[in-house]
Design an enzyme around this catalytic site. Structure first.
Site, PDB file in Angstrom:
ATOM      1  N   PHE A 124      25.705  30.240  62.527  1.00  0.00           N
ATOM      2  CA  PHE A 124      25.532  31.267  61.503  1.00  0.00           C
ATOM      3  C   PHE A 124      25.883  32.615  62.138  1.00  0.00           C
ATOM      4  O   PHE A 124      25.300  32.986  63.152  1.00  0.00           O
ATOM      5  CB  PHE A 124      24.069  31.244  61.049  1.00  0.00           C
ATOM      6  CG  PHE A 124      23.808  32.013  59.796  1.00  0.00           C
ATOM      7  CD1 PHE A 124      23.910  31.398  58.554  1.00  0.00           C
ATOM      8  CD2 PHE A 124      23.460  33.342  59.851  1.00  0.00           C
ATOM      9  CE1 PHE A 124      23.658  32.112  57.394  1.00  0.00           C
ATOM     10  CE2 PHE A 124      23.207  34.054  58.686  1.00  0.00           C
ATOM     11  CZ  PHE A 124      23.311  33.440  57.462  1.00  0.00           C
ATOM     12  N   ASP A 189      17.673  28.200  67.718  1.00  0.00           N
ATOM     13  CA  ASP A 189      17.485  28.723  66.371  1.00  0.00           C
ATOM     14  C   ASP A 189      17.207  27.511  65.480  1.00  0.00           C
ATOM     15  O   ASP A 189      18.048  26.603  65.392  1.00  0.00           O
ATOM     16  CB  ASP A 189      18.756  29.468  65.933  1.00  0.00           C
ATOM     17  CG  ASP A 189      18.595  30.113  64.571  1.00  0.00           C
ATOM     18  OD1 ASP A 189      17.894  29.528  63.723  1.00  0.00           O
ATOM     19  OD2 ASP A 189      19.174  31.190  64.348  1.00  0.00           O
ATOM     20  N   TYR A 212      12.079  31.520  54.989  1.00  0.00           N
ATOM     21  CA  TYR A 212      12.399  31.534  53.552  1.00  0.00           C
ATOM     22  C   TYR A 212      13.285  30.370  53.139  1.00  0.00           C
ATOM     23  O   TYR A 212      13.583  30.214  51.974  1.00  0.00           O
ATOM     24  CB  TYR A 212      13.034  32.872  53.132  1.00  0.00           C
ATOM     25  CG  TYR A 212      14.212  33.322  53.964  1.00  0.00           C
ATOM     26  CD1 TYR A 212      15.456  32.741  53.821  1.00  0.00           C
ATOM     27  CD2 TYR A 212      14.071  34.356  54.894  1.00  0.00           C
ATOM     28  CE1 TYR A 212      16.532  33.148  54.583  1.00  0.00           C
ATOM     29  CE2 TYR A 212      15.138  34.780  55.669  1.00  0.00           C
ATOM     30  CZ  TYR A 212      16.376  34.169  55.500  1.00  0.00           C
ATOM     31  OH  TYR A 212      17.429  34.589  56.271  1.00  0.00           O
ATOM     32  N   LYS A 213      13.744  29.544  54.091  1.00  0.00           N
ATOM     33  CA  LYS A 213      14.575  28.392  53.723  1.00  0.00           C
ATOM     34  C   LYS A 213      13.628  27.223  53.379  1.00  0.00           C
ATOM     35  O   LYS A 213      12.870  27.332  52.430  1.00  0.00           O
ATOM     36  CB  LYS A 213      15.561  28.085  54.849  1.00  0.00           C
ATOM     37  CG  LYS A 213      16.629  29.206  54.949  1.00  0.00           C
ATOM     38  CD  LYS A 213      17.580  29.070  56.100  1.00  0.00           C
ATOM     39  CE  LYS A 213      18.560  30.239  56.083  1.00  0.00           C
ATOM     40  NZ  LYS A 213      19.207  30.486  57.381  1.00  0.00           N
ATOM     41  N   ARG A 356      27.733  23.029  49.711  1.00  0.00           N
ATOM     42  CA  ARG A 356      26.532  22.600  50.440  1.00  0.00           C
ATOM     43  C   ARG A 356      25.442  22.184  49.443  1.00  0.00           C
ATOM     44  O   ARG A 356      25.203  22.865  48.439  1.00  0.00           O
ATOM     45  CB  ARG A 356      25.966  23.748  51.286  1.00  0.00           C
ATOM     46  CG  ARG A 356      26.897  24.287  52.343  1.00  0.00           C
ATOM     47  CD  ARG A 356      26.132  25.172  53.342  1.00  0.00           C
ATOM     48  NE  ARG A 356      25.286  26.163  52.672  1.00  0.00           N
ATOM     49  CZ  ARG A 356      24.408  26.932  53.298  1.00  0.00           C
ATOM     50  NH1 ARG A 356      24.237  26.826  54.607  1.00  0.00           N
ATOM     51  NH2 ARG A 356      23.693  27.816  52.634  1.00  0.00           N
TER      52      ARG A 356
HETATM   53  C1  PLP Z   1      19.482  31.833  57.654  1.00  0.00           C
HETATM   54  C2  PLP Z   1      19.839  32.099  59.082  1.00  0.00           C
HETATM   55  C3  PLP Z   1      19.663  33.377  59.639  1.00  0.00           C
HETATM   56  C4  PLP Z   1      19.142  34.506  58.803  1.00  0.00           C
HETATM   57  O1  PLP Z   1      19.028  35.680  59.503  1.00  0.00           O
HETATM   58  P1  PLP Z   1      18.189  36.901  58.926  1.00  0.00           P
HETATM   59  O2  PLP Z   1      18.179  37.870  60.019  1.00  0.00           O
HETATM   60  O3  PLP Z   1      16.818  36.387  58.573  1.00  0.00           O
HETATM   61  O4  PLP Z   1      18.906  37.412  57.700  1.00  0.00           O
HETATM   62  C5  PLP Z   1      19.987  33.539  60.972  1.00  0.00           C
HETATM   63  N1  PLP Z   1      20.456  32.518  61.733  1.00  0.00           N
HETATM   64  C6  PLP Z   1      20.646  31.288  61.210  1.00  0.00           C
HETATM   65  C7  PLP Z   1      21.152  30.188  62.082  1.00  0.00           C
HETATM   66  C8  PLP Z   1      20.348  31.048  59.874  1.00  0.00           C
HETATM   67  O5  PLP Z   1      20.541  29.841  59.360  1.00  0.00           O
END
Ligand code: PLP
Length: 397
Positions: A124, A189, A212-213, A356
């Protein structure tokens, strides 16, 4: 597998009672729990309590009497079992991006003789955007792609347990062991695995994730940071805000870090967002994660079977190597997804060509999977996505 058989599986599902804990609109199959989890039924009451009973009645006294000040640590302790951690090892606050920055910066300070940061360039993007910014600020660091397969000279390796595009899953214990054997520190992560499977980062040096996921903490719910206890006395929080100070209310001119995990708190907690997360944790405390993983593998496997070769699968076929998401490639993925959403099946699209579908086992059932696959096949067979109204891009995909 026909719909009646799916209904029978739902009736036998040991997690079936959790479906009633969530609010979902009628006629929607919500397969975006990997992006924003659904609303737990008692979140509204929990947030109302914080607003009216705590803020409204206690005003500034809420910091002492409603537990707001301690919440980054108390919420961290409640969340810890979901990532294999113990009490006093997790803080909640800020965002994942900020937690990545804190973890990677702390790791670099613990390995000052090494100048390489290894990151997965397919991760991400915010994770390596943060790494790139940190490397630029510090100067003299190389940011290397994990795909190069070399970390013998690395200070730190940052990876996602589950890939946000394909749901491909790393084996956390073996990667952690290899990285640490090379003398590097490991940062995981777990944004795309926490709440979808049993996660155990207790062998890692640091871990970060969002709430939040799959965890259903609500839009903008705060992130978390795990720090292995072996680093508590020596790891540095470079975002040295006042709530990580040994005595914030001494208002000293100089920064002195607090003992233990508290030093990783940055500043004022997001009390209203934390109330939403607490409501979700009330649910998670009762959830057997082994059953969540078993159901997740069954749901994603069923979806893959039902969709068959109508689309090009981008996720691993082996359920054990996959998170709780199924992704497909289609050159017109965006209008295909818009056409699906128009028919009540909510997934999402990730550029350039990925569809997805996230399967949150607490509120998605086998009949939902059946209906989603049937609708997808219809959209493809009848080319319903070719309608011009589906081509227009919205701001958030
Ligand atoms: C959803 C997600 C984020 C989100 O980052 P925010 O700083 O909370 O906006 C970061 N890294 C990964 C791998 C994610 O899936």
């Amino acid at each position: 597998m026909d719909r009646d058989r799916c209904l029978a599986l739902d009736a036998d599902d040991p997690l079936r009672e959790f479906r009633a804990e969530f609010v979902l609109p009628e006629g929607v199959v919500y397969l975006v729990g990997n992006s924003l989890g659904a609303l737990p039924r008692h979140t509204a009451e929990r947030v109302r309590r914080t607003v009216e009973d705590e803020w409204g009645e206690q005003l500034v006294g809420g910091w002492n009497h409603a537990g707001w000040y301690e919440q980054p640590l108390t919420a961290g302790d409640r969340l810890a079992p979901l990532i294999g951690a113990g009490p006093g090892q997790v803080v909640v606050g800020n965002t994942t991006s900020i937690a990545v920055y804190q973890a990677v910066a702390a790791a670099l300070r613990l390995r000052p003789e090494r100048r390489v940061i290894v990151s997965d360039l397919r991760n991400f993007p915010t994770d390596h955007y943060m790494v790139q910014g940190l490397a630029r600020l510090l100067g003299g660091y190389e940011v290397r792609d994990f795909a190069e397969g070399r970390f013998d000279d690395a200070a730190v390796v940052l990876l996602s347990e589950v890939d946000y595009r394909t749901a491909a899953r790393h084996d956390v214990p073996s990667v952690t062991a290899a990285v640490q054997a090379a003398g590097a520190l490991m940062v995981w992560d777990v944004c795309h695995s926490v709440g979808a499977m049993e996660v155990d980062v207790s062998g890692a040096d640091f871990a970060v994730g969002c709430t939040y996921k799959y965890l259903c903490g609500g839009p903008g719910a705060p992130a978390f940071l795990y720090v292995n206890p072996r680093h508590h006395a020596t790891a540095e929080n470079v975002l040295s805000g006042w709530h990580g100070h040994a005595e914030p209310f001494a208002f000293e001119a100089g920064y002195r870090p607090a003992e233990g995990i508290r030093r990783f708190v940055v500043s004022t907690p997001h009390v209203l967002s934390l109330a939403g997360l607490e409501a979700a944790l009330d649910v998670w405390e009762r959830v057997p994660m082994d059953l969540v993983r078993a159901k997740s593998m069954a749901l994603t496997s069923l979806f893959i079977d039902l969709v068959g070769d109508a689309l090009e699968l981008a996720s691993p076929r082996d359920a054990a190597a996959r998170g709780s998401q199924v992704s497909y490639r289609h050159p017109d993925g965006y209008p295909v997804m818009r056409a699906l959403i128009d028919r009540g099946v909510h997934g999402d699209f990730r550029a350039p060509d990925l569809l997805r579908f996230g399967f949150a086992p607490l509120y998605i059932g086998y009949a939902d999977v059946h209906d989603a696959a049937a609708t997808l096949l219809e959209v493809l067979d009848k080319e319903l996505w070719r309608d011009k109204k589906y081509a227009q891009r919205l701001a958030v995909t």
